[in-house]
Design a protein around this motif. Sequence first.
Motif, PDB file in Angstrom:
ATOM      1  N   TRP A 225       0.815  -1.221   0.000  1.00  8.46           N
ATOM      2  CA  TRP A 225       0.000   0.000   0.000  1.00  8.46           C
ATOM      3  C   TRP A 225       0.847   1.270   0.000  1.00  8.46           C
TER       4      TRP A 225
ATOM      5  N   ASP B  37       1.789   4.897   3.239  1.00  6.19           N
ATOM      6  CA  ASP B  37       1.325   6.285   3.354  1.00  6.19           C
ATOM      7  C   ASP B  37       0.050   6.347   4.178  1.00  6.19           C
TER       8      ASP B  37
ATOM      9  N   GLY C 126      -3.450   6.743   2.394  1.00  4.68           N
ATOM     10  CA  GLY C 126      -3.428   7.641   1.240  1.00  4.68           C
ATOM     11  C   GLY C 126      -3.228   6.912  -0.075  1.00  4.68           C
ATOM     12  N   CYS C 127      -3.336   7.691  -1.165  1.00  9.07           N
ATOM     13  CA  CYS C 127      -3.157   7.132  -2.504  1.00  9.07           C
ATOM     14  C   CYS C 127      -1.923   7.702  -3.186  1.00  9.07           C
TER      15      CYS C 127
ATOM     16  N   GLN D  43      -2.792   1.301  -3.940  1.00  6.43           N
ATOM     17  CA  GLN D  43      -3.666   0.802  -2.869  1.00  6.43           C
ATOM     18  C   GLN D  43      -3.685   1.788  -1.717  1.00  6.43           C
ATOM     19  N   GLY D  44      -4.842   1.971  -1.095  1.00  4.40           N
ATOM     20  CA  GLY D  44      -4.986   2.908   0.014  1.00  4.40           C
ATOM     21  C   GLY D  44      -4.151   2.501   1.213  1.00  4.40           C
TER      22      GLY D  44
HETATM   23 CA    CA Z   1      -1.356   3.922  -0.185  1.00  8.90          CA
END
Ligand code: CA
Length: 254
Positions: free
Chosen positions: A175, A178, A181-182, A194-195
């Motif tokens: 992911w 983060d 986040g994106c 991925q979030g």
């Molecule tokens: Ca992410």
Amino acid sequence: RDGVTRIPVVVHVVWNTADQNIADDQITSQIEVLNQDFRRTNADVTDTPSAFSALASDGRVEFFLAETAPDGSATTGIERRQTETPSFGDDDAVKSFGSGGLDAWPAADYLNIWVCPLGGGLLGYAQFPGGPSDTDGVVILHSGFGTNGTAAAPFDLGRTTTHEVGHWLNLNHIWGDDGTGCFGTDNVSDTPNQGGPNYGRPAFPHLSCDNGPDGDMFMNYMDYVDDAVMVMFSTGQVARMQACLDGPRSSIGQ
Ligand code: CA
Ligand code: ARG
Ligand code: ZN
């Protein structure tokens, strides 16, 4: 590099209570899992959704318990000590004798795996390539190691070690670390943006970051799902691990 790289492993078992002094069988069960997962011979790779199955790739890495110790003597590749420390954290204390653990073997020649009690819900942690050699390797909770003995569901299929060795070979979390986040990236182009991490047993597809229709590659070893759900490395992740073996870890293996 072409072909398969075979990596000698030393397992340092650091135990406080007798049950944590895991049997040789539990250790060999973990080596088997590593060899399946890093060669894509794991039976459950067939659980990969068809949208991602063409990306599930042979990592071309194998592992074996070291047969020669650093001083040239014969070894089982397993060493053990009892410790006064009831549980360790992620501060590397388990990696030196003076702080209740066992010293690393030379990181240029061995993958060091410490198996011990860990506190705070930690299943394991890894050192990425390029760090100090006396703390190089991975640390795994005894009950998240191997597939028998003290191994406890849902982390009883050896995948914590697969995940941490992925980090040791320079893989990031899928992911992108983060939060949710994106904007973060795992520096691999064939894994969908991925979030945040996935946990447990998600239903396919799990969408985030406008990554429909197939969504997150949550069945990847570098997510946080249960052991029974993580079944694959992608082609891009294999390229990144092989670049690590050609680069910062080029001294290891044959
Ligand atoms: Ca992410
Ligand atoms: N470093 C991660 C943790 O301690 C490991 C997660 C491994 N996940 C698993 N399903 N085995 O949380
Ligand atoms: Zn991780």
